[in-house]
Design a protein around this motif. Structure first.
Motif, PDB file in Angstrom:
ATOM      1  N   HIS A 103      69.014  68.765  10.320  1.00  0.00           N
ATOM      2  CA  HIS A 103      70.492  69.364  10.639  1.00  0.00           C
ATOM      3  C   HIS A 103      71.191  70.231   9.557  1.00  0.00           C
ATOM      4  CE1 HIS A 103      74.711  69.549  12.230  1.00  0.00           C
ATOM      5  NE2 HIS A 103      74.315  68.708  13.188  1.00  0.00           N
ATOM      6  N   THR A 104      71.605  71.121  10.106  1.00  0.00           N
ATOM      7  CA  THR A 104      72.315  72.296   9.163  1.00  0.00           C
ATOM      8  C   THR A 104      73.559  71.594   8.379  1.00  0.00           C
ATOM      9  OG1 THR A 104      73.734  72.921  10.967  1.00  0.00           O
ATOM     10  CG2 THR A 104      71.615  74.308  10.113  1.00  0.00           C
ATOM     11  N   SER A 105      73.459  71.635   7.168  1.00  0.00           N
ATOM     12  CA  SER A 105      74.571  71.058   6.502  1.00  0.00           C
ATOM     13  C   SER A 105      74.710  71.854   5.015  1.00  0.00           C
ATOM     14  CB  SER A 105      73.965  69.341   5.953  1.00  0.00           C
ATOM     15  OG  SER A 105      75.085  68.701   5.139  1.00  0.00           O
ATOM     16  N   THR A 124      77.792  79.879   0.623  1.00  0.00           N
ATOM     17  CA  THR A 124      77.512  78.867   0.319  1.00  0.00           C
ATOM     18  C   THR A 124      76.376  77.832   1.098  1.00  0.00           C
ATOM     19  OG1 THR A 124      79.459  77.768   1.483  1.00  0.00           O
ATOM     20  CG2 THR A 124      79.709  78.196  -1.036  1.00  0.00           C
ATOM     21  N   GLN A 125      75.831  78.584   1.892  1.00  0.00           N
ATOM     22  CA  GLN A 125      74.836  77.986   2.762  1.00  0.00           C
ATOM     23  C   GLN A 125      73.648  77.798   1.789  1.00  0.00           C
ATOM     24  OE1 GLN A 125      76.469  80.859   3.397  1.00  0.00           O
ATOM     25  NE2 GLN A 125      75.191  82.307   4.575  1.00  0.00           N
ATOM     26  N   TRP A 126      72.769  76.902   2.026  1.00  0.00           N
ATOM     27  CA  TRP A 126      71.472  76.490   1.429  1.00  0.00           C
ATOM     28  C   TRP A 126      70.348  77.415   1.813  1.00  0.00           C
ATOM     29  CZ3 TRP A 126      71.855  74.708  -3.448  1.00  0.00           C
ATOM     30  CH2 TRP A 126      72.604  74.130  -3.772  1.00  0.00           C
ATOM     31  N   ILE A 144      68.345  77.158  -3.139  1.00  0.00           N
ATOM     32  CA  ILE A 144      69.483  78.003  -3.555  1.00  0.00           C
ATOM     33  C   ILE A 144      70.625  78.249  -2.543  1.00  0.00           C
ATOM     34  CG2 ILE A 144      68.053  80.198  -3.271  1.00  0.00           C
ATOM     35  CD1 ILE A 144      69.020  80.911  -5.912  1.00  0.00           C
ATOM     36  N   GLN A 145      71.575  78.630  -2.934  1.00  0.00           N
ATOM     37  CA  GLN A 145      72.591  78.903  -2.228  1.00  0.00           C
ATOM     38  C   GLN A 145      72.836  80.588  -1.816  1.00  0.00           C
ATOM     39  OE1 GLN A 145      75.894  76.780  -4.295  1.00  0.00           O
ATOM     40  NE2 GLN A 145      76.474  75.980  -2.446  1.00  0.00           N
ATOM     41  N   MET A 146      73.137  80.979  -0.619  1.00  0.00           N
ATOM     42  CA  MET A 146      72.777  82.357  -0.313  1.00  0.00           C
ATOM     43  C   MET A 146      73.336  83.301  -1.227  1.00  0.00           C
ATOM     44  SD  MET A 146      71.438  84.375   2.221  1.00  0.00           S
ATOM     45  CE  MET A 146      71.154  83.503   3.696  1.00  0.00           C
ATOM     46  N   ASP A 147      74.561  82.980  -1.689  1.00  0.00           N
ATOM     47  CA  ASP A 147      75.258  84.069  -2.372  1.00  0.00           C
ATOM     48  C   ASP A 147      74.416  84.321  -3.903  1.00  0.00           C
ATOM     49  OD1 ASP A 147      77.286  86.040  -2.941  1.00  0.00           O
ATOM     50  OD2 ASP A 147      78.175  84.338  -4.731  1.00  0.00           O
TER      51      ASP A 147
END
Length: 301
Positions: free
Chosen positions: A118-120, A193-195, A229-232
């Motif tokens: 699940h996306t989290s 902040t998404q991984w 890693i987070q997207m940013d």
């Protein structure tokens, strides 16, 4: 060793051919007429099963990478149906071929995806984590992996490689991710902040080879690097490697308009750990995103 690869002309299949080169006898399962090209044998399948079995002969390992790319289209209902059905068709036919072969393979390895989780932004997933849920990719992976269940009763070793985002300049999502930076307009995507649970293409091929060589390994393996890693932060590394700015944010609502339902691939994600690979003696060539991105973007042309 004779290895047959369905979907062997794609990104991962090509990497495996390059890795194994003359080490193994490689056969590519294709929809096109059977032929031999550049030392590689191509055998037609999904048309005449009996003929496919006769042309294949004895196979030690089947690797199934076949299926419509999830990067294609906008995930319309038609796209989603094609993504699912292309995977089920290939997997079910592969099972049928194996069931009718006189000599069974020692291993069947099938591609899968971290989309089963699940996306989290807060959960940390390993192979033991709960995968229940009704997101599109979860439904696809559940059905996709279930197609190999009949092989269990035949005593055949089976393995599922749940791929994260594969980093390569040869195809997949990464060239599209770097394009805005090359044009000078890269920046934060969505919240940032998404991984991203990612893996370098070289480690994908090396990991598959590792499972092929160790007859004790079976079941589910997360094919992700040890450090998601987070997207940013990921975008900043691309900008640094290309000496381009990371200044121009792309809001999530715009991505939903541009990408349709497929926006989930870049606006949401999961933190997925390769726990089972880390428990073995397998070592990642590129454990961090910086190492992987620099190796791809700074390599000599």
């Amino acid at each position: 060793m004779h290895i047959a690869i369905a979907g062997g002309s794609g990104l991962v299949g090509t990497a495996l051919q390059n890795l194994w080169d003359a080490e193994h006898d490689i056969t590519i399962l294709t929809r096109q007429p059977s032929m031999k090209k550049n030392g590689v044998r191509y055998v037609q399948w999904l048309s005449d099963r009996k003929q496919t079995i006769e042309e294949l002969g004895s196979v030690d390992v089947f690797i199934n990478l076949a299926g419509k790319s999830i990067n294609d289209g906008r995930w319309s209902e038609e796209d989603k149906k094609a993504i699912l059905q292309s995977r089920l068709q290939a997997s079910e036919e592969l099972v049928g071929v194996i069931q009718e072969m006189d000599t069974k393979p020692k291993l069947v390895l099938q591609a899968s995806a971290v989309g089963v989780y699940h996306t989290s932004e807060t959960e940390r997933y390993t192979e033991q984590s709960d995968t229940s849920g009704d997101e599109f990719l979860q439904r696809v992976v559940h059905q996709w992996e279930a197609t190999l269940e009949p092989l269990q009763s035949l005593g055949i070793r089976t393995a599922f490689t749940r791929f994260g985002v594969i980093l390569s300049d040869q195809g997949g999502a990464f060239p599209l991710m770097t394009l805005p930076y090359k044009l000078g307009v890269g920046g934060k995507v969505g919240k940032g902040t998404q991984w991203i649970s990612w893996i370098h293409l070289d480690d994908v091929a090396r990991g598959i080879d590792y499972i092929v060589q160790d007859d004790q390994l079976e079941g589910v393996f997360n094919f992700t690097a040890p450090f998601p890693i987070q997207m940013d932060a990921f975008g900043k590394l691309i900008g640094e490697a290309l000496h381009r700015p990371h200044l121009f944010p792309v809001p999530a609502p715009l991505l939903k308009v541009v990408l349709g339902d497929k926006h989930i691939l870049v606006t949401k994600g999961q933190y997925v750990e390769p726990a089972r690979l880390l428990q073995t003696s397998f070592t990642f060539k590129y454990p961090t995103a910086k190492e992987a991105i620099d190796a791809i973007l700074k390599k000599p042309s």
